[in-house]
Design an enzyme around this catalytic site. Structure first.
Site, short mmCIF file in Angstrom:
data_model
loop_
_atom_site.label_atom_id
_atom_site.label_comp_id
_atom_site.label_asym_id
_atom_site.label_seq_id
_atom_site.Cartn_x
_atom_site.Cartn_y
_atom_site.Cartn_z
N TYR A 143 41.34 45.12 49.11
CA TYR A 143 40.83 46.41 49.55
C TYR A 143 41.01 46.65 51.04
CZ TYR A 143 38.54 46.56 44.97
OH TYR A 143 38.28 46.55 43.62
N LYS A 193 41.84 32.68 40.91
CA LYS A 193 43.10 32.72 40.14
C LYS A 193 44.09 31.78 40.80
CE LYS A 193 45.55 34.46 36.71
NZ LYS A 193 45.30 34.02 35.32
N ASP A 225 40.48 35.25 34.34
CA ASP A 225 40.66 35.73 32.97
C ASP A 225 39.78 34.96 31.99
OD1 ASP A 225 42.23 33.59 33.69
OD2 ASP A 225 44.02 34.25 32.64
N ASP A 249 34.46 42.97 41.83
CA ASP A 249 34.30 44.38 41.49
C ASP A 249 34.38 44.57 39.98
OD1 ASP A 249 34.13 47.11 41.60
OD2 ASP A 249 35.94 47.42 42.77
N ASP A 253 31.00 44.65 36.90
CA ASP A 253 30.87 45.78 35.98
C ASP A 253 30.86 45.31 34.53
OD1 ASP A 253 30.65 47.66 37.93
OD2 ASP A 253 32.61 48.59 37.61
#
Length: 367
Positions: A143, A193, A225, A249, A253
């Site tokens: 970001y 990751k 994942d 992020d 959620d």
């Protein structure tokens, strides 16, 4: 001596003003022994309409002179036609995070035993409820990394986002996660990751190094994942999760959805800034401005109310007051009151103001 605290109240757009009104009522009741100054200021689309800017200088000044920020939500269809960098989310919330170096986002994903029916998971997976805290690094990664932008290459548009993490950023968020783990079940899961990203390799190596300073905390690692799958497969296995910005992020959620309603979930964004014993932070609901239900009086105010509770805990060290709010919310739910997002047969459907009033009643009864 009476404790003095000042709070910037930024209600924002959509359902923001409605749910913020209920949180403010709760603060007035629970904070009777405090000298509390609530300073209202414009932000987001409402600020654009009034001043032409999503984060006016006066609002930033108000935040600068306050001990914490209680934030509502920003954005909506009305402002979606503006250039991307002028839209409320990018022009208000992200600059606030960057300006105050709010590097750690804490998002509890709590499924109360009384609300397991609202979860989309099978009943056996959520029986008894669960309580997961997701800690997301907030000022690094995709970001904010440079270079960033859209440009022309060989006759076609190319979008570039750069993922950058410095060792100091990982150390900072990692150490906070270990410290908070010590206040919970002493169990920490780090998500990365590392099998394909250099950032992941750095992240994992530093978290492992930090673990040597916290031998009392059980540390495990998951690829992002796999973490996404395990949240669905066995959410009760998790207690505290720490991860980088983009993964956090998305995963937070997902966790919110597993609880049944994002309208129940608060969040805290903490920085390095201290003012005396106060730790500066921004506190907001995990959900958005929900323009489709704004003004209808049906939004769930609990996430905003619990955000105020997190503020009392993390910025002001007022743990007992925070626990009082949490107990009042839990009692209200156990009494069967439900807003539309968590409603099921056999319970009493109430609106935003009614839910707030019931929580206040339970606060007053348990003084």
């Amino acid at each position: 001596m009476t404790q003095k605290i000042s709070i910037a109240v930024l209600a924002g757009d959509g359902i923001g003003p409605e749910v913020m009104a209920e949180a403010v009522k709760v603060l007035h009741v629970v904070g009777k022994g405090l000298t509390m100054e609530l300073r209202e200021a414009l932000v987001g689309g409402a600020a654009i309409d009034a001043t032409g800017q999503a984060l006016p200088k006066e609002t930033l000044k108000t935040c600068e002179s306050s001990d914490a920020i209680l934030f509502g939500s920003v954005g909506g269809p009305k402002w979606e036609t503006l250039p991307a960098n002028e839209q409320p989310e990018r022009a208000a919330l992200l600059p606030l995070r960057k300006h105050f170096e709010l590097f750690a986002n804490l998002r509890p994903a709590i499924c109360l035993p009384e609300l397991t029916a609202a979860s989309p998971l099978r009943p056996d997976l959520v029986e008894g409820g669960f309580d997961i805290l997701c800690i997301r690094e907030l000022t690094g990664g995709l970001y904010f990394g440079q270079p960033k932008g859209i440009r022309e290459e060989n006759g076609e548009r190319v979008a570039i986002d750069t993922m950058v993490y410095r060792a100091s950023e990982v150390q900072r968020i990692g150490r906070l996660a270990f410290e908070i783990a010590r206040t919970r079940k002493r169990k920490l899961t780090s998500v990365d990751k590392m099998n394909v990203l250099e950032n992941g390799l750095l992240w994992r190596s530093i978290i492992k190094q930090l673990a040597a300073d916290y031998p009392d905390v059980e540390l495990s690692h998951l690829l992002v994942d796999n973490a996404a799958m395990q949240f669905i497969r066995n959410p009760r296995w998790f207690d505290l999760v720490v991860t980088e910005n983009t993964f956090g992020d998305i995963l937070s959620d997902e966790l919110a959805m597993l609880t049944g309603s994002i309208g129940m979930l608060p969040s805290a964004s903490l920085g390095t800034r201290q003012r005396g014993d106060f730790r500066f932070g921004l506190y907001e609901p995990s959900g958005g401005s929900a323009p489709d239900i704004a003004g209808k009086g049906i939004a769930n105010p609990i996430a905003q109310i619990l955000s105020a509770a997190m503020m009392l805990q993390y910025s002001f060290g007022l743990n007992e007051l925070a626990q009082r709010i949490d107990r009042a919310v839990r009692k209200t739910i156990s009494q069967g009151f439900r807003t539309r997002d968590i409603f099921s047969d056999g319970h009493e459907l109430v609106g935003t103001a009614e839910m707030g009033a019931k929580i206040v009643e339970n606060l007053v009864e348990n003084v």
